[in-house]
Design a protein around this motif. Structure first.
Motif, PDB file in Angstrom:
ATOM      1  N   ASP A  47       0.800  -1.226   0.000  1.00  0.00           N
ATOM      2  CA  ASP A  47       0.000   0.000   0.000  1.00  0.00           C
ATOM      3  C   ASP A  47       0.832   1.275   0.000  1.00  0.00           C
ATOM      4  O   ASP A  47       0.396   2.304  -0.520  1.00  0.00           O
ATOM      5  N   GLU A  48       2.021   1.243   0.609  1.00  0.00           N
ATOM      6  CA  GLU A  48       2.844   2.448   0.737  1.00  0.00           C
ATOM      7  C   GLU A  48       4.301   2.127   0.410  1.00  0.00           C
ATOM      8  O   GLU A  48       5.191   2.275   1.258  1.00  0.00           O
ATOM      9  N   PRO A  49       4.584   1.675  -0.810  1.00  0.00           N
ATOM     10  CA  PRO A  49       5.956   1.267  -1.138  1.00  0.00           C
ATOM     11  C   PRO A  49       6.899   2.468  -1.215  1.00  0.00           C
ATOM     12  O   PRO A  49       6.479   3.577  -1.574  1.00  0.00           O
ATOM     13  N   PRO A  50       8.166   2.277  -0.887  1.00  0.00           N
ATOM     14  CA  PRO A  50       9.149   3.349  -1.112  1.00  0.00           C
ATOM     15  C   PRO A  50       9.210   3.682  -2.602  1.00  0.00           C
ATOM     16  O   PRO A  50       8.909   2.840  -3.457  1.00  0.00           O
ATOM     17  N   GLU A  51       9.620   4.895  -2.920  1.00  0.00           N
ATOM     18  CA  GLU A  51       9.624   5.323  -4.324  1.00  0.00           C
ATOM     19  C   GLU A  51      10.610   4.499  -5.160  1.00  0.00           C
ATOM     20  O   GLU A  51      10.447   4.377  -6.373  1.00  0.00           O
ATOM     21  N   GLU A  52      11.589   3.876  -4.514  1.00  0.00           N
ATOM     22  CA  GLU A  52      12.546   3.046  -5.242  1.00  0.00           C
ATOM     23  C   GLU A  52      11.889   1.796  -5.836  1.00  0.00           C
ATOM     24  O   GLU A  52      12.468   1.131  -6.698  1.00  0.00           O
ATOM     25  N   LEU A  53      10.682   1.469  -5.384  1.00  0.00           N
ATOM     26  CA  LEU A  53       9.990   0.274  -5.873  1.00  0.00           C
ATOM     27  C   LEU A  53       8.993   0.588  -6.985  1.00  0.00           C
ATOM     28  O   LEU A  53       8.263  -0.295  -7.431  1.00  0.00           O
ATOM     29  N   VAL A  54       8.965   1.826  -7.454  1.00  0.00           N
ATOM     30  CA  VAL A  54       7.911   2.246  -8.376  1.00  0.00           C
ATOM     31  C   VAL A  54       7.869   1.407  -9.656  1.00  0.00           C
ATOM     32  O   VAL A  54       6.790   1.175 -10.222  1.00  0.00           O
ATOM     33  N   CYS A  55       8.999   0.919 -10.125  1.00  0.00           N
ATOM     34  CA  CYS A  55       9.029   0.120 -11.360  1.00  0.00           C
ATOM     35  C   CYS A  55       9.043  -1.383 -11.106  1.00  0.00           C
ATOM     36  O   CYS A  55       9.142  -2.170 -12.047  1.00  0.00           O
ATOM     37  N   GLN A  56       8.936  -1.790  -9.843  1.00  0.00           N
ATOM     38  CA  GLN A  56       9.047  -3.209  -9.506  1.00  0.00           C
ATOM     39  C   GLN A  56       7.686  -3.893  -9.469  1.00  0.00           C
ATOM     40  O   GLN A  56       6.728  -3.365  -8.911  1.00  0.00           O
ATOM     41  N   GLU A  57       7.620  -5.072 -10.054  1.00  0.00           N
ATOM     42  CA  GLU A  57       6.411  -5.891 -10.020  1.00  0.00           C
ATOM     43  C   GLU A  57       6.366  -6.630  -8.684  1.00  0.00           C
ATOM     44  O   GLU A  57       7.332  -7.276  -8.283  1.00  0.00           O
ATOM     45  N   MET A  58       5.229  -6.538  -7.981  1.00  0.00           N
ATOM     46  CA  MET A  58       5.109  -7.144  -6.661  1.00  0.00           C
ATOM     47  C   MET A  58       4.329  -8.455  -6.678  1.00  0.00           C
ATOM     48  O   MET A  58       4.269  -9.147  -5.667  1.00  0.00           O
ATOM     49  N   LYS A  59       3.704  -8.780  -7.790  1.00  0.00           N
ATOM     50  CA  LYS A  59       3.026 -10.072  -7.902  1.00  0.00           C
ATOM     51  C   LYS A  59       3.851 -10.978  -8.797  1.00  0.00           C
ATOM     52  O   LYS A  59       4.156 -10.593  -9.926  1.00  0.00           O
ATOM     53  N   PRO A  60       4.248 -12.154  -8.343  1.00  0.00           N
ATOM     54  CA  PRO A  60       3.860 -12.800  -7.087  1.00  0.00           C
ATOM     55  C   PRO A  60       4.887 -12.670  -5.977  1.00  0.00           C
ATOM     56  O   PRO A  60       4.923 -13.495  -5.061  1.00  0.00           O
ATOM     57  N   TRP A  61       5.752 -11.637  -6.011  1.00  0.00           N
ATOM     58  CA  TRP A  61       6.938 -11.620  -5.159  1.00  0.00           C
ATOM     59  C   TRP A  61       6.734 -10.965  -3.799  1.00  0.00           C
ATOM     60  O   TRP A  61       7.653 -10.962  -2.978  1.00  0.00           O
ATOM     61  N   LEU A  62       5.573 -10.402  -3.516  1.00  0.00           N
ATOM     62  CA  LEU A  62       5.394  -9.622  -2.295  1.00  0.00           C
ATOM     63  C   LEU A  62       5.783 -10.389  -1.039  1.00  0.00           C
ATOM     64  O   LEU A  62       6.452  -9.856  -0.151  1.00  0.00           O
ATOM     65  N   ASP A  63       5.338 -11.644  -0.921  1.00  0.00           N
ATOM     66  CA  ASP A  63       5.666 -12.410   0.294  1.00  0.00           C
ATOM     67  C   ASP A  63       7.171 -12.622   0.425  1.00  0.00           C
ATOM     68  O   ASP A  63       7.720 -12.589   1.534  1.00  0.00           O
ATOM     69  N   GLN A  64       7.871 -12.807  -0.703  1.00  0.00           N
ATOM     70  CA  GLN A  64       9.306 -13.031  -0.661  1.00  0.00           C
ATOM     71  C   GLN A  64      10.092 -11.742  -0.464  1.00  0.00           C
ATOM     72  O   GLN A  64      11.283 -11.791  -0.125  1.00  0.00           O
ATOM     73  N   VAL A  65       9.453 -10.606  -0.647  1.00  0.00           N
ATOM     74  CA  VAL A  65      10.068  -9.321  -0.335  1.00  0.00           C
ATOM     75  C   VAL A  65       9.917  -9.023   1.160  1.00  0.00           C
ATOM     76  O   VAL A  65      10.863  -8.593   1.829  1.00  0.00           O
ATOM     77  N   ALA A  66       8.724  -9.277   1.690  1.00  0.00           N
ATOM     78  CA  ALA A  66       8.470  -9.002   3.111  1.00  0.00           C
ATOM     79  C   ALA A  66       9.132 -10.023   4.027  1.00  0.00           C
ATOM     80  O   ALA A  66       9.479  -9.705   5.171  1.00  0.00           O
ATOM     81  N   LEU A  67       9.320 -11.263   3.556  1.00  0.00           N
ATOM     82  CA  LEU A  67       9.832 -12.332   4.419  1.00  0.00           C
ATOM     83  C   LEU A  67      11.232 -12.058   4.967  1.00  0.00           C
ATOM     84  O   LEU A  67      11.448 -12.195   6.181  1.00  0.00           O
ATOM     85  N   PRO A  68      12.227 -11.696   4.147  1.00  0.00           N
ATOM     86  CA  PRO A  68      13.555 -11.456   4.729  1.00  0.00           C
ATOM     87  C   PRO A  68      13.575 -10.303   5.717  1.00  0.00           C
ATOM     88  O   PRO A  68      14.324 -10.334   6.701  1.00  0.00           O
ATOM     89  N   LEU A  69      12.731  -9.303   5.494  1.00  0.00           N
ATOM     90  CA  LEU A  69      12.647  -8.192   6.436  1.00  0.00           C
ATOM     91  C   LEU A  69      12.092  -8.677   7.779  1.00  0.00           C
ATOM     92  O   LEU A  69      12.591  -8.310   8.842  1.00  0.00           O
ATOM     93  N   THR A  70      11.064  -9.513   7.717  1.00  0.00           N
ATOM     94  CA  THR A  70      10.466 -10.063   8.929  1.00  0.00           C
ATOM     95  C   THR A  70      11.480 -10.921   9.675  1.00  0.00           C
ATOM     96  O   THR A  70      11.654 -10.794  10.895  1.00  0.00           O
TER      97      THR A  70
END
Length: 350
Positions: free
Chosen positions: A226-249
């Motif tokens: 919902d509120e991605p950093p501007e550096e992610l503006v060109c990045q596709e988040m489907k289907p990768w969202l869970d794998q982006v949030a997982l290492p941070l968690t």
């Protein structure tokens, strides 16, 4: 005996005792059961667990998403035979409600399903397209130090011409959540090389408490969506969202790369096959043997043969035609090349 020798002996004994206690720590297993292929994969996973780990004492929970406003069709397991056999094998089918994700991002099920697990009890999450091939009690889990599967490729982020690099993209995410970026890096790899950055396949992960982990995983994934950093503006988040949030968690809880666990789970004790044709193409003989033993009992075969890939690839032995197409000691470097060859032979079923 010299004092130093005595001290070393005590240290070795303490390490041995600690390792033994970690191996013996009880835990529960979670997977997501849903209509379509996932329900049959869940049954195959549970059946393989009972085959290879008959003394497993933890709860085996199949979390089932319920129909609500987040879905445009009913996601529940529709096959009563599958549900009945899961229960015969000692699994618990427990419903849960999607509050954030749903049909718009079904991979979010693995995040929201954590709500059904007993709070304060260690858990291991497994994707349903996983086969248990070895003894889980041998895996040196430290549930205070989470990790996830290292069986991954450089799928995210995708580098754009003149766009931000790995440092900027990943760094912006660590900054967003107040996490220390530098301590997440594997400095044995060069700057701007993808393996330098903490990135997992979400096929398995674990922690000491599903509520702690699930709440944070959900918060990070929702805010990235919902509120991605501007550096992610060109990045596709489907289907990768869970794998982006997982290492941070994982990093937020003091976890990271734990090769003594991930190497064993990825290569010896579990087989994240993704598609049965891929299992026959690239996995070892032991994985194939266990798969075929698991589906052999009549009571299980009768249910699993309702799923076409199991009926054709395993029971009708089409998988062995796939197996003959590849040299497991000299596989193509990219999975897509394997997929394409199987598809040309019309043996890609999912």
């Amino acid at each position: 005996m010299a004092k130093s020798s005595k001290a070393n002996t005590k240290k070795s004994a303490a390490k041995s005792k600690a390792a033994k206690s970690l191996k013996q720590q009880p835990f529960n297993i979670l997977m997501v059961g849903q209509g379509g292929r996932l329900q049959f994969e869940a049954l195959l996973l549970v059946a393989s667990l009972r085959q290879t780990n008959p003394d497993f004492k933890g709860r085996v929970i199949v979390a089932e998403p319920q129909m609500n406003h987040r879905w445009d069709s009913d996601p529940r397991m529709a096959n009563s035979d599958v549900i009945a056999m899961l229960e015969v094998l000692g699994a618990e089918v427990i419903p849960f409600e999607n509050q954030v994700f749903g049909c718009g991002y079904p991979y979010g099920n693995k995040i929201e399903a954590l709500q059904v697990m007993p709070e304060g009890e260690p858990f291991l999450f497994l994707d349903t397209d996983t086969l248990i091939t070895g003894d889980l009690s041998k895996v040196p889990f430290d549930f205070d130090r989470p990790t996830a599967s290292m069986k991954r490729e450089n799928t995210w982020p995708q580098q754009e011409l003149y766009g931000p690099g790995y440092n900027q993209i990943w760094g912006s995410l660590y900054d967003k959540f107040g996490l220390d970026f530098e301590s997440s890096l594997d400095t044995s790899y060069p700057d701007e090389y993808w393996r330098r950055y903490l990135y997992f396949n979400a096929g398995f992960f674990y922690f000491r408490c599903p509520k702690e982990f699930g709440d944070r995983f959900l918060e990070y994934a929702r805010l990235i969506r919902d509120e991605p950093p501007e550096e992610l503006v060109c990045q596709e988040m489907k289907p990768w969202l869970d794998q982006v949030a997982l290492p941070l968690t994982i990093h937020s809880f003091g976890g990271g790369r734990v090769p003594e666990v991930s190497d064993m789970l990825d290569n010896e004790v579990t087989c994240h096959y993704r598609v049965l044709s891929l299992l026959y193409a690239r996995e070892n003989d032991e994985a194939v043997r266990i798969l075929e033993e698991v589906v052999a009992p009549n009571k299980i075969k009768k249910v699993l043969k309702q799923y076409e890939p199991i009926r054709r690839i395993v029971l009708q032995r089409k998988g062995h035609k796939v197996r003959e197409m590849f040299d497991r000691n000299n596989l193509p470097r990219r999975e897509q090349a394997i997929r394409n060859q199987i598809k040309r032979a019309k043996l890609w079923l999912r």
